[in-house]
Design a protein around this motif. Structure first.
Motif, PDB file in Angstrom:
ATOM      1  N   VAL A  38       0.849  -1.194   0.000  1.00 35.01           N
ATOM      2  CA  VAL A  38       0.000   0.000   0.000  1.00 35.01           C
ATOM      3  C   VAL A  38       0.882   1.240   0.000  1.00 35.01           C
ATOM      4  CG1 VAL A  38      -1.948  -1.092   1.150  1.00 35.01           C
ATOM      5  CG2 VAL A  38      -0.178  -0.027   2.523  1.00 35.01           C
ATOM      6  N   LYS A  39       0.292   2.348  -0.423  1.00 37.80           N
ATOM      7  CA  LYS A  39       0.987   3.625  -0.422  1.00 37.80           C
ATOM      8  C   LYS A  39       0.614   4.410   0.822  1.00 37.80           C
ATOM      9  CE  LYS A  39       1.098   4.077  -5.422  1.00 37.80           C
ATOM     10  NZ  LYS A  39       0.648   4.873  -6.566  1.00 37.80           N
ATOM     11  N   CYS A  40       1.552   5.170   1.305  1.00 39.87           N
ATOM     12  CA  CYS A  40       1.306   6.071   2.426  1.00 39.87           C
ATOM     13  C   CYS A  40       0.327   7.145   1.960  1.00 39.87           C
ATOM     14  CB  CYS A  40       2.619   6.701   2.878  1.00 39.87           C
ATOM     15  SG  CYS A  40       2.403   8.020   4.097  1.00 39.87           S
ATOM     16  N   PRO A  41      -0.757   7.396   2.717  1.00 41.23           N
ATOM     17  CA  PRO A  41      -1.723   8.412   2.299  1.00 41.23           C
ATOM     18  C   PRO A  41      -1.169   9.839   2.378  1.00 41.23           C
ATOM     19  CG  PRO A  41      -2.314   7.542   4.441  1.00 41.23           C
ATOM     20  CD  PRO A  41      -1.157   6.717   3.942  1.00 41.23           C
ATOM     21  N   VAL A  42      -0.054  10.023   3.084  1.00 36.20           N
ATOM     22  CA  VAL A  42       0.533  11.354   3.232  1.00 36.20           C
ATOM     23  C   VAL A  42       1.542  11.645   2.124  1.00 36.20           C
ATOM     24  CG1 VAL A  42       1.882  12.866   4.746  1.00 36.20           C
ATOM     25  CG2 VAL A  42       0.179  11.321   5.725  1.00 36.20           C
ATOM     26  N   CYS A  43       2.544  10.751   1.944  1.00 34.11           N
ATOM     27  CA  CYS A  43       3.631  11.033   0.990  1.00 34.11           C
ATOM     28  C   CYS A  43       3.510  10.249  -0.316  1.00 34.11           C
ATOM     29  CB  CYS A  43       4.981  10.758   1.630  1.00 34.11           C
ATOM     30  SG  CYS A  43       5.294   9.015   1.971  1.00 34.11           S
ATOM     31  N   GLY A  44       2.699   9.179  -0.346  1.00 32.72           N
ATOM     32  CA  GLY A  44       2.512   8.400  -1.564  1.00 32.72           C
ATOM     33  C   GLY A  44       3.561   7.328  -1.800  1.00 32.72           C
ATOM     34  N   LYS A  45       4.543   7.197  -0.923  1.00 32.15           N
ATOM     35  CA  LYS A  45       5.576   6.168  -1.068  1.00 32.15           C
ATOM     36  C   LYS A  45       5.046   4.825  -0.547  1.00 32.15           C
ATOM     37  CE  LYS A  45       9.492   9.280  -0.617  1.00 32.15           C
ATOM     38  NZ  LYS A  45      10.690   9.606   0.174  1.00 32.15           N
ATOM     39  N   LYS A  46       5.712   3.748  -0.967  1.00 33.01           N
ATOM     40  CA  LYS A  46       5.332   2.414  -0.501  1.00 33.01           C
ATOM     41  C   LYS A  46       5.516   2.334   1.014  1.00 33.01           C
ATOM     42  CE  LYS A  46       6.466  -2.450  -1.024  1.00 33.01           C
ATOM     43  NZ  LYS A  46       7.298  -3.443  -1.695  1.00 33.01           N
ATOM     44  N   ALA A  47       4.467   1.903   1.704  1.00 31.39           N
ATOM     45  CA  ALA A  47       4.510   1.816   3.157  1.00 31.39           C
ATOM     46  C   ALA A  47       5.218   0.536   3.577  1.00 31.39           C
ATOM     47  CB  ALA A  47       3.100   1.856   3.725  1.00 31.39           C
ATOM     48  N   GLU A  48       6.080   0.641   4.560  1.00 36.75           N
ATOM     49  CA  GLU A  48       6.797  -0.529   5.075  1.00 36.75           C
ATOM     50  C   GLU A  48       5.891  -1.414   5.927  1.00 36.75           C
ATOM     51  OE1 GLU A  48       9.846  -1.426   4.157  1.00 36.75           O
ATOM     52  OE2 GLU A  48       9.818   0.315   2.815  1.00 36.75           O
ATOM     53  N   LYS A  49       4.968  -0.797   6.643  1.00 36.44           N
ATOM     54  CA  LYS A  49       4.014  -1.571   7.434  1.00 36.44           C
ATOM     55  C   LYS A  49       2.668  -0.844   7.432  1.00 36.44           C
ATOM     56  CE  LYS A  49       5.254   0.356  11.918  1.00 36.44           C
ATOM     57  NZ  LYS A  49       5.663   0.050  13.284  1.00 36.44           N
ATOM     58  N   ILE A  50       1.617  -1.602   7.644  1.00 35.24           N
ATOM     59  CA  ILE A  50       0.265  -1.044   7.634  1.00 35.24           C
ATOM     60  C   ILE A  50      -0.154  -0.768   9.070  1.00 35.24           C
ATOM     61  CG2 ILE A  50      -2.139  -1.476   7.022  1.00 35.24           C
ATOM     62  CD1 ILE A  50      -1.058  -3.367   4.826  1.00 35.24           C
ATOM     63  N   HIS A  51      -0.515   0.470   9.333  1.00 34.06           N
ATOM     64  CA  HIS A  51      -0.952   0.854  10.673  1.00 34.06           C
ATOM     65  C   HIS A  51      -2.417   0.498  10.903  1.00 34.06           C
ATOM     66  CE1 HIS A  51      -1.484   3.161  14.328  1.00 34.06           C
ATOM     67  NE2 HIS A  51      -2.470   3.821  13.754  1.00 34.06           N
ATOM     68  N   ASP A  52      -3.244   0.770   9.902  1.00 30.40           N
ATOM     69  CA  ASP A  52      -4.676   0.560  10.061  1.00 30.40           C
ATOM     70  C   ASP A  52      -5.284   0.273   8.695  1.00 30.40           C
ATOM     71  OD1 ASP A  52      -7.164   0.420  11.216  1.00 30.40           O
ATOM     72  OD2 ASP A  52      -7.463   2.583  11.311  1.00 30.40           O
ATOM     73  N   ARG A  53      -6.283  -0.567   8.676  1.00 31.46           N
ATOM     74  CA  ARG A  53      -6.970  -0.892   7.436  1.00 31.46           C
ATOM     75  C   ARG A  53      -8.464  -0.946   7.716  1.00 31.46           C
ATOM     76  NH1 ARG A  53      -5.161  -5.738   3.354  1.00 31.46           N
ATOM     77  NH2 ARG A  53      -6.789  -5.210   1.911  1.00 31.46           N
ATOM     78  N   LYS A  54      -9.230  -0.194   6.967  1.00 30.20           N
ATOM     79  CA  LYS A  54     -10.670  -0.108   7.201  1.00 30.20           C
ATOM     80  C   LYS A  54     -11.435  -0.689   6.021  1.00 30.20           C
ATOM     81  CE  LYS A  54     -10.125   4.012   9.969  1.00 30.20           C
ATOM     82  NZ  LYS A  54     -10.325   5.427  10.090  1.00 30.20           N
ATOM     83  N   THR A  55     -12.506  -1.392   6.329  1.00 33.53           N
ATOM     84  CA  THR A  55     -13.378  -1.930   5.297  1.00 33.53           C
ATOM     85  C   THR A  55     -14.204  -0.788   4.716  1.00 33.53           C
ATOM     86  OG1 THR A  55     -13.500  -4.053   6.432  1.00 33.53           O
ATOM     87  CG2 THR A  55     -15.227  -3.569   4.844  1.00 33.53           C
ATOM     88  N   GLN A  56     -14.315  -0.765   3.383  1.00 35.61           N
ATOM     89  CA  GLN A  56     -15.127   0.246   2.715  1.00 35.61           C
ATOM     90  C   GLN A  56     -16.313  -0.433   2.048  1.00 35.61           C
ATOM     91  OE1 GLN A  56     -12.080   1.766   0.055  1.00 35.61           O
ATOM     92  NE2 GLN A  56     -12.026   3.665   1.218  1.00 35.61           N
ATOM     93  N   MET A  57     -17.475   0.178   2.157  1.00 37.15           N
ATOM     94  CA  MET A  57     -18.676  -0.306   1.489  1.00 37.15           C
ATOM     95  C   MET A  57     -18.994   0.673   0.366  1.00 37.15           C
ATOM     96  SD  MET A  57     -19.488  -3.033   3.186  1.00 37.15           S
ATOM     97  CE  MET A  57     -21.202  -3.443   3.130  1.00 37.15           C
TER      98      MET A  57
END
Length: 73
Positions: A38-57
């Motif tokens: 995944v990409k960091c929502p702030v800088c757009g770089k590849k994230a090393e680890k995922i902090h939070d993941r939310k389900t979207q409907m």
């Protein structure tokens, strides 16, 4: 192959369908991204680890007189 058919018909090439939930009112397609990063929502770089993941409907066009929803994991 069946999963690819669903995402091809819905024109969602970046997703893979994992489940289909049918109720009297809804068709819920459960899907996940094909990519493994995944990409960091702030800088757009590849994230090393995922902090939070939310389900979207996401509501889609009705199909066979049922409301269609894509549940994106």
């Amino acid at each position: 192959m069946h999963n690819n058919l669903i995402t091809d018909l819905m024109d969602l090439p970046d997703l893979v369908a994992t489940d289909l939930i049918k109720t009297e009112e809804y068709l819920v397609f459960v899907a996940d991204y094909k990519i493994d990063h995944v990409k960091c929502p702030v800088c757009g770089k590849k994230a090393e680890k995922i902090h939070d993941r939310k389900t979207q409907m996401i509501q889609d066009t009705s199909l066979r007189d049922k409301k269609t929803v894509i549940r994106l994991e």
